[in-house]
Design a protein around this motif. Structure first.
Motif, PDB file in Angstrom:
ATOM      1  N   TYR A 224       0.685  -1.296  -0.084  1.00 37.16           N
ATOM      2  CA  TYR A 224      -0.073   0.023  -0.026  1.00 37.16           C
ATOM      3  C   TYR A 224       0.743   1.363   0.158  1.00 37.16           C
ATOM      4  CZ  TYR A 224      -3.707  -3.260   0.585  1.00 37.16           C
ATOM      5  OH  TYR A 224      -4.800  -4.179   0.344  1.00 37.16           O
ATOM      6  N   GLY A 225       2.054   1.096   0.746  1.00 35.89           N
ATOM      7  CA  GLY A 225       2.885   2.596   0.344  1.00 35.89           C
ATOM      8  C   GLY A 225       3.396   2.690  -0.747  1.00 35.89           C
ATOM      9  N   ARG A 226       3.682   1.598  -1.801  1.00 34.90           N
ATOM     10  CA  ARG A 226       4.107   1.716  -3.163  1.00 34.90           C
ATOM     11  C   ARG A 226       2.677   2.141  -3.856  1.00 34.90           C
ATOM     12  NH1 ARG A 226       7.259   0.838  -7.397  1.00 34.90           N
ATOM     13  NH2 ARG A 226       6.510  -0.424  -9.115  1.00 34.90           N
ATOM     14  N   SER A 227       1.846   1.477  -3.327  1.00 40.52           N
ATOM     15  CA  SER A 227       0.404   1.799  -4.262  1.00 40.52           C
ATOM     16  C   SER A 227       0.226   3.360  -4.302  1.00 40.52           C
ATOM     17  CB  SER A 227      -0.748   0.923  -3.610  1.00 40.52           C
ATOM     18  OG  SER A 227      -0.510  -0.413  -3.917  1.00 40.52           O
ATOM     19  N   MET A 228       0.148   3.986  -3.078  1.00 35.11           N
ATOM     20  CA  MET A 228      -0.031   5.214  -2.920  1.00 35.11           C
ATOM     21  C   MET A 228       1.121   6.234  -3.411  1.00 35.11           C
ATOM     22  SD  MET A 228      -2.855   5.806  -1.139  1.00 35.11           S
ATOM     23  CE  MET A 228      -2.571   7.386  -0.802  1.00 35.11           C
ATOM     24  N   ALA A 229       1.952   5.849  -3.682  1.00 36.11           N
ATOM     25  CA  ALA A 229       3.175   6.764  -4.449  1.00 36.11           C
ATOM     26  C   ALA A 229       2.825   6.656  -6.030  1.00 36.11           C
ATOM     27  CB  ALA A 229       4.667   6.089  -4.101  1.00 36.11           C
ATOM     28  N   LEU A 230       2.381   5.462  -6.261  1.00 35.01           N
ATOM     29  CA  LEU A 230       2.138   5.229  -7.889  1.00 35.01           C
ATOM     30  C   LEU A 230       0.788   5.984  -8.113  1.00 35.01           C
ATOM     31  CD1 LEU A 230       2.987   1.603  -8.344  1.00 35.01           C
ATOM     32  CD2 LEU A 230       4.286   3.347  -9.192  1.00 35.01           C
ATOM     33  N   ILE A 231      -0.085   5.932  -7.246  1.00 33.15           N
ATOM     34  CA  ILE A 231      -1.368   6.601  -7.569  1.00 33.15           C
ATOM     35  C   ILE A 231      -1.242   8.174  -7.643  1.00 33.15           C
ATOM     36  CG2 ILE A 231      -3.817   7.103  -6.530  1.00 33.15           C
ATOM     37  CD1 ILE A 231      -3.764   4.335  -5.418  1.00 33.15           C
ATOM     38  N   ASP A 232      -0.372   8.580  -6.602  1.00 33.72           N
ATOM     39  CA  ASP A 232      -0.051  10.207  -6.521  1.00 33.72           C
ATOM     40  C   ASP A 232       0.579  10.549  -8.159  1.00 33.72           C
ATOM     41  OD1 ASP A 232      -1.218  10.342  -4.203  1.00 33.72           O
ATOM     42  OD2 ASP A 232       0.732  10.303  -3.059  1.00 33.72           O
ATOM     43  N   GLN A 233       1.408   9.463  -8.515  1.00 33.88           N
ATOM     44  CA  GLN A 233       2.266   9.708  -9.842  1.00 33.88           C
ATOM     45  C   GLN A 233       1.296   9.680 -10.873  1.00 33.88           C
ATOM     46  OE1 GLN A 233       5.659   7.371 -10.387  1.00 33.88           O
ATOM     47  NE2 GLN A 233       6.255   8.099 -12.314  1.00 33.88           N
ATOM     48  N   SER A 234       0.462   8.789 -11.020  1.00 38.05           N
ATOM     49  CA  SER A 234      -0.648   8.625 -11.952  1.00 38.05           C
ATOM     50  C   SER A 234      -1.455   9.851 -11.931  1.00 38.05           C
ATOM     51  CB  SER A 234      -1.427   7.632 -11.793  1.00 38.05           C
ATOM     52  OG  SER A 234      -0.753   6.374 -11.722  1.00 38.05           O
ATOM     53  N   LEU A 235      -1.745  10.523 -10.837  1.00 40.82           N
ATOM     54  CA  LEU A 235      -2.755  11.774 -10.999  1.00 40.82           C
ATOM     55  C   LEU A 235      -1.926  12.826 -11.439  1.00 40.82           C
ATOM     56  CD1 LEU A 235      -4.527  11.607  -7.286  1.00 40.82           C
ATOM     57  CD2 LEU A 235      -5.379  11.249  -9.549  1.00 40.82           C
ATOM     58  N   GLU A 236      -0.641  12.990 -11.054  1.00 38.39           N
ATOM     59  CA  GLU A 236       0.041  14.191 -11.922  1.00 38.39           C
ATOM     60  C   GLU A 236       0.219  14.120 -13.244  1.00 38.39           C
ATOM     61  OE1 GLU A 236       3.964  14.041 -10.149  1.00 38.39           O
ATOM     62  OE2 GLU A 236       3.415  14.347  -8.265  1.00 38.39           O
ATOM     63  N   ILE A 237       0.404  12.689 -13.810  1.00 42.31           N
ATOM     64  CA  ILE A 237       0.300  12.436 -15.241  1.00 42.31           C
ATOM     65  C   ILE A 237      -1.064  12.781 -15.703  1.00 42.31           C
ATOM     66  CG2 ILE A 237       0.202  10.542 -17.097  1.00 42.31           C
ATOM     67  CD1 ILE A 237       2.574   9.422 -15.585  1.00 42.31           C
ATOM     68  N   LEU A 238      -2.268  12.559 -15.228  1.00 43.56           N
ATOM     69  CA  LEU A 238      -3.385  12.800 -15.728  1.00 43.56           C
ATOM     70  C   LEU A 238      -3.772  14.297 -15.899  1.00 43.56           C
ATOM     71  CD1 LEU A 238      -5.513  10.079 -13.665  1.00 43.56           C
ATOM     72  CD2 LEU A 238      -4.968  10.027 -16.131  1.00 43.56           C
ATOM     73  N   VAL A 239      -3.243  14.891 -14.944  1.00 42.36           N
ATOM     74  CA  VAL A 239      -3.328  16.506 -14.871  1.00 42.36           C
ATOM     75  C   VAL A 239      -2.508  16.993 -16.175  1.00 42.36           C
ATOM     76  CG1 VAL A 239      -2.690  18.753 -13.987  1.00 42.36           C
ATOM     77  CG2 VAL A 239      -3.780  16.732 -12.341  1.00 42.36           C
ATOM     78  N   GLN A 240      -1.295  16.514 -16.281  1.00 44.51           N
ATOM     79  CA  GLN A 240      -0.631  16.717 -17.480  1.00 44.51           C
ATOM     80  C   GLN A 240      -1.128  16.579 -18.701  1.00 44.51           C
ATOM     81  OE1 GLN A 240       2.683  15.074 -16.050  1.00 44.51           O
ATOM     82  NE2 GLN A 240       3.887  16.906 -15.699  1.00 44.51           N
ATOM     83  N   ARG A 241      -1.978  15.114 -18.684  1.00 38.86           N
ATOM     84  CA  ARG A 241      -2.794  14.803 -19.620  1.00 38.86           C
ATOM     85  C   ARG A 241      -3.459  15.928 -20.229  1.00 38.86           C
ATOM     86  NH1 ARG A 241      -7.491  10.885 -18.884  1.00 38.86           N
ATOM     87  NH2 ARG A 241      -8.165  12.723 -17.581  1.00 38.86           N
ATOM     88  N   ASP A 242      -4.427  16.477 -19.515  1.00 37.89           N
ATOM     89  CA  ASP A 242      -5.258  17.320 -19.742  1.00 37.89           C
ATOM     90  C   ASP A 242      -4.766  18.726 -20.072  1.00 37.89           C
ATOM     91  OD1 ASP A 242      -7.439  15.630 -18.910  1.00 37.89           O
ATOM     92  OD2 ASP A 242      -7.583  16.413 -16.957  1.00 37.89           O
ATOM     93  N   GLN A 243      -3.671  19.001 -19.672  1.00 32.33           N
ATOM     94  CA  GLN A 243      -2.829  20.290 -20.157  1.00 32.33           C
ATOM     95  C   GLN A 243      -2.411  20.268 -21.803  1.00 32.33           C
ATOM     96  OE1 GLN A 243       0.583  20.689 -17.323  1.00 32.33           O
ATOM     97  NE2 GLN A 243      -0.776  21.659 -15.821  1.00 32.33           N
ATOM     98  N   ILE A 244      -1.954  18.925 -21.874  1.00 35.88           N
ATOM     99  CA  ILE A 244      -1.497  18.582 -23.149  1.00 35.88           C
ATOM    100  C   ILE A 244      -2.532  18.697 -24.345  1.00 35.88           C
ATOM    101  CG2 ILE A 244      -0.939  16.805 -24.809  1.00 35.88           C
ATOM    102  CD1 ILE A 244       1.048  15.890 -22.752  1.00 35.88           C
ATOM    103  N   ALA A 245      -3.657  18.251 -23.820  1.00 32.09           N
ATOM    104  CA  ALA A 245      -4.767  18.097 -24.732  1.00 32.09           C
ATOM    105  C   ALA A 245      -5.395  19.782 -25.103  1.00 32.09           C
ATOM    106  CB  ALA A 245      -6.273  17.412 -24.033  1.00 32.09           C
ATOM    107  N   ALA A 246      -5.559  20.664 -24.033  1.00 35.13           N
ATOM    108  CA  ALA A 246      -5.616  22.178 -24.083  1.00 35.13           C
ATOM    109  C   ALA A 246      -4.753  22.661 -24.930  1.00 35.13           C
ATOM    110  CB  ALA A 246      -5.886  22.743 -22.690  1.00 35.13           C
ATOM    111  N   GLU A 247      -3.465  22.605 -24.784  1.00 37.86           N
ATOM    112  CA  GLU A 247      -2.256  23.174 -25.491  1.00 37.86           C
ATOM    113  C   GLU A 247      -2.209  22.829 -26.823  1.00 37.86           C
ATOM    114  OE1 GLU A 247       1.485  23.185 -23.412  1.00 37.86           O
ATOM    115  OE2 GLU A 247       0.583  23.818 -21.518  1.00 37.86           O
ATOM    116  N   ALA A 248      -2.619  21.604 -27.189  1.00 35.13           N
ATOM    117  CA  ALA A 248      -2.665  20.949 -28.501  1.00 35.13           C
ATOM    118  C   ALA A 248      -3.968  21.409 -29.308  1.00 35.13           C
ATOM    119  CB  ALA A 248      -2.830  19.448 -28.578  1.00 35.13           C
ATOM    120  N   ALA A 249      -4.873  21.702 -28.567  1.00 35.10           N
ATOM    121  CA  ALA A 249      -5.932  22.474 -29.166  1.00 35.10           C
ATOM    122  C   ALA A 249      -5.779  23.891 -29.643  1.00 35.10           C
ATOM    123  CB  ALA A 249      -7.352  22.371 -28.502  1.00 35.10           C
ATOM    124  N   THR A 250      -4.820  24.590 -28.829  1.00 35.03           N
ATOM    125  CA  THR A 250      -4.379  26.153 -29.236  1.00 35.03           C
ATOM    126  C   THR A 250      -3.561  26.094 -30.326  1.00 35.03           C
ATOM    127  OG1 THR A 250      -4.575  26.631 -26.657  1.00 35.03           O
ATOM    128  CG2 THR A 250      -3.035  27.824 -28.069  1.00 35.03           C
TER     129      THR A 250
END
Length: 704
Positions: free
Chosen positions: A508-534
């Motif tokens: 579970y310690g590793r799981s939480m670290a991986l989940i946090d990293q996943s959430l960061e990537i998902l935020v960047q995913r949305d940023q890429i989508a917005a900037e790509a549209a621009t």
């Protein structure tokens, strides 16, 4: 037996009840009329029970009867007979005096639990008078149902022993003798054991204060030679069964075959996994002693099942259920034993078989409670702890089944057999297998909850986990809540496989670290989508692929590259906007950076990031260098034009000079032609001195 053996304890509770219901009748259950008629007659005995396989147990009891009648005036009372209650298997009953006189021994009645015998005394017994006589009889096994406890055979003897005597009358004693080469177990009782030099095993009670309180049960077995075993082969569906039984116990083979033919299809349908992976099964008749005190055993390595001579349907089906519930399906002992018992009990109930042998979790046994996860190896078969564990595993399996439902359990077993992780992708048909294939108590909990949508934590807390393990449940709850949030944030994307693998192994310690990293990537995913549209393009599918099927590090690398390409697209777009001067127009002659930018956007959307980067860089460079290139081109053009004009002027001047020279040459020719002497011309031209000026002028022009 090796560590892989799975055993089922045959509870002695049923045996004790049986003994109380039979042997105790020899004294306590004497018919009311008999008891009343002998209210003033007491007796004690010294009995010897000799096991004589394969035919009988021979009993010799020296009985001493004493009258306690009181005179009523001139009337005296006496007893001329005594009534005794013998075991239900008693035959060849005889009574003789110590001097050899045969006494009348009459069977007055026979019931399902006793034989009432009346023995005529050699003389009348008046008050305080006594008489002794020898009573002999044999206990003979007449066969019958395989679940009978009383057995007298070539390799097995199982019979009760009790003392003859009046209640609360001290003085009786019991001796039990067994021949050599038998392994003897006193199932119930507390007699003193002795072994003589010739191998006989003898148990003795000593003088008893209360003979009716002595109740004992003995089981004696000796190894059955291979030549004394018989084999029967039967086929039940796809299962090929070999039954190995004692040569004098064909009834055992008949009963086991009957139970298997009826019960195997029911087990298969209840469990829901179809036929087991093993297609052969060997069932061997054995004694409880051969199985270490258990009623049945299963050896996964050999595919051999041992079933006690009682051939109880529950025991047969429990051991058969281990064809499914073994180390190949689940690794924890309590899961294997609990669900083997659960499905065997279900089959027994559906088929209407006797439920004898089913573990019962009594309040007394609950006092020996331990976490089921602490059950690793078999304990003492008759200990309270061992009885608790078998009863508790059945209880827990039933609670799990009630919560999950029959179909839910079938889904769980199917997932365990297929080595399928509890946490699967939500949007992909691809099935993921766990890194550790064995399904233990942790994965079982995950599979149950993920397959049914219900919580099984209360069962695990109360029954399964020890205190050191329960702390994991809080971490589990927190991590699974974070995982649910991340899954919702991911939307149509599946979470990375490494997150699911960490959850599957309870890291579970590793799981939480991986989940946090996943959430960061998902935020960047949305940023890429917005900037790509621009930048008039769309985000490629490569990030989704890396996130869902590769690793978080691969997804991070993909994000960095996509951001770099977007930055280059943006720089190219700005360079195109800023490039609009006249010089820039000249600088772009023969180039089309706008087309390169459009192609770069298309390549980015398709995931060809290296081509997108190259095209965007080319477009940006073209626009940024257009002014300089245009200026160079303009200056070059002007230089070329000036050079051309200069060359043209020189050419025109040269032509004019040549025209003037031709005019001069023509004038000179005219002067010569009109000179004083024409003969000179005829002789070779003008005189030398007259022509020099004209020649000099001509050279000078040529020189210029």
């Amino acid at each position: 037996m090796d560590h892989g053996v799975r055993r089922l304890r045959l509870s002695t509770a049923g045996l004790a009840l049986f003994l109380v219901a039979t042997a105790s009748l020899w004294q306590a259950a004497t018919p009311a009329g008999v008891a009343a008629s002998q209210s003033e007659l007491s007796y004690v005995s010294s009995s010897t029970w000799t096991a004589e396989p394969p035919s009988r147990v021979h009993v010799v009891a020296v009985i001493t009867a004493t009258s306690h009648t009181a005179a009523d005036g001139d009337r005296r009372y006496y007893y001329d007979r005594i009534q005794l209650t013998l075991p239900q298997w008693s035959v060849d009953i005889q009574a003789t005096t110590t001097s050899g006189v045969v006494l009348a021994a009459t069977v007055e009645s026979t019931t399902g639990s006793s034989v009432i015998v009346s023995v005529g005394l050699d003389q009348r017994l008046y008050s305080s008078e006594s008489e002794s006589f020898d009573l002999t009889f044999d206990l003979v096994d007449s066969g019958g149902s395989t679940d009978r406890n009383f057995r007298i055979g070539n390799s097995l003897m199982s019979f009760p022993v009790a003392a003859f005597g009046s209640p609360n009358t001290p003085g009786s004693s019991v001796t039990v003798e067994f021949p050599p080469y038998f392994t003897v177990t006193e199932e119930i009782g507390n007699l003193t054991r002795s072994v003589f030099g010739s191998g006989e095993v003898v148990f003795s009670s000593g003088v008893l204060e209360a003979p009716t309180q002595l109740l004992a049960w003995f089981t004696a077995v000796r190894p059955v030679a291979a030549s004394d075993m018989r084999v029967r082969y039967v086929r039940i569906g796809t299962l090929f069964v070999g039954l190995r039984y004692w040569f004098d116990d064909i009834g055992w083979a008949d009963e086991v075959e009957r139970v298997l033919r009826a019960g195997y299809p029911v087990l298969r349908d209840l469990i829901g996994l179809g036929d087991p992976t093993e297609t052969t099964l060997t069932v061997v008749e054995a004694s409880t002693e051969e199985m270490g005190g258990f009623g049945g055993s299963y050896d996964q390595s050999s595919g051999e099942v041992q079933v006690g001579y009682l051939a109880l349907p529950f025991v047969v089906l429990h051991e058969t259920a281990h064809l499914w519930f073994n180390n190949q399906l689940v690794s924890d002992r309590w899961v294997q034993e609990g669900f083997a018992s659960y499905y065997a009990q279900q089959a027994v109930n559906l088929l209407g078989f006797t439920s004898q042998g089913v573990p019962v979790l009594t309040p007394r046994l609950r006092l020996a409670a331990v976490p089921l996860n602490d059950w690793a190896t078999p304990g003492e078969p008759n200990s309270a702890l061992d009885q608790y564990l078998y009863g508790a595993t059945l209880e827990v399996a039933g609670q799990i089944a009630d919560e999950a439902g029959a179909d839910g359990l079938k889904r769980v077993w199917a997932a365990a057999r297929a080595d399928r992780s509890a946490y699967q992708p939500l949007h992909s048909a691809q099935v993921e297998s766990p890194a550790e294939p064995a399904t233990d108590w942790r994965r079982l909990l995950d599979l149950l909850e993920q397959s049914t949508g219900r919580s099984f934590e209360p069962i695990w807390r109360l029954w399964v986990m020890n205190p050191a393990q329960t702390s994991l449940l809080q971490q589990r709850d927190t991590t699974l809540a974070a995982y649910a949030t991340a899954t919702a944030t991911a939307g149509s994307w599946d979470m990375p496989p490494e997150v699911r693998r960490a959850l599957d192994t309870w890291q579970y310690g590793r799981s939480m670290a991986l989940i946090d990293q996943s959430l960061e990537i998902l935020v960047q995913r949305d940023q890429i989508a917005a900037e790509a549209a621009t930048e008039q393009t769309t985000a490629p599918a490569t990030l989704k692929t890396a996130f869902e099927h590769q690793s978080l590090s691969a997804a991070t690398a993909e994000i960095n590259l996509e951001f770099a390409v977007i930055d280059e697209l943006s720089a190219a777009r700005r360079a195109g906007t800023e490039s609009g001067s006249a010089a820039g127009v000249f600088g772009l002659l023969g180039a089309d950076p706008q087309a390169d930018l459009v192609a770069a956007r298309s390549a980015f959307a398709k995931g060809d990031l290296s081509r997108a980067m190259s095209l965007a860089t080319s477009a940006r460079t073209a626009w940024q260098s257009a002014d300089t290139a245009g200026q160079i081109r303009i200056m070059g053009s002007l230089a070329v034009l000036a050079g051309g004009l200069l060359l043209l002027a020189l050419l025109m001047w040269t032509r004019r000079d040549r025209s003037r020279r031709r005019v001069g040459e023509a004038a000179a020719a005219t002067v010569i032609a009109s000179g004083p002497t024409s003969g000179a011309t005829a002789r070779g031209g003008a005189p030398f001195g007259a022509m020099r000026p004209a020649q000099t002028t001509t050279r000078d022009e040529a020189t210029r």
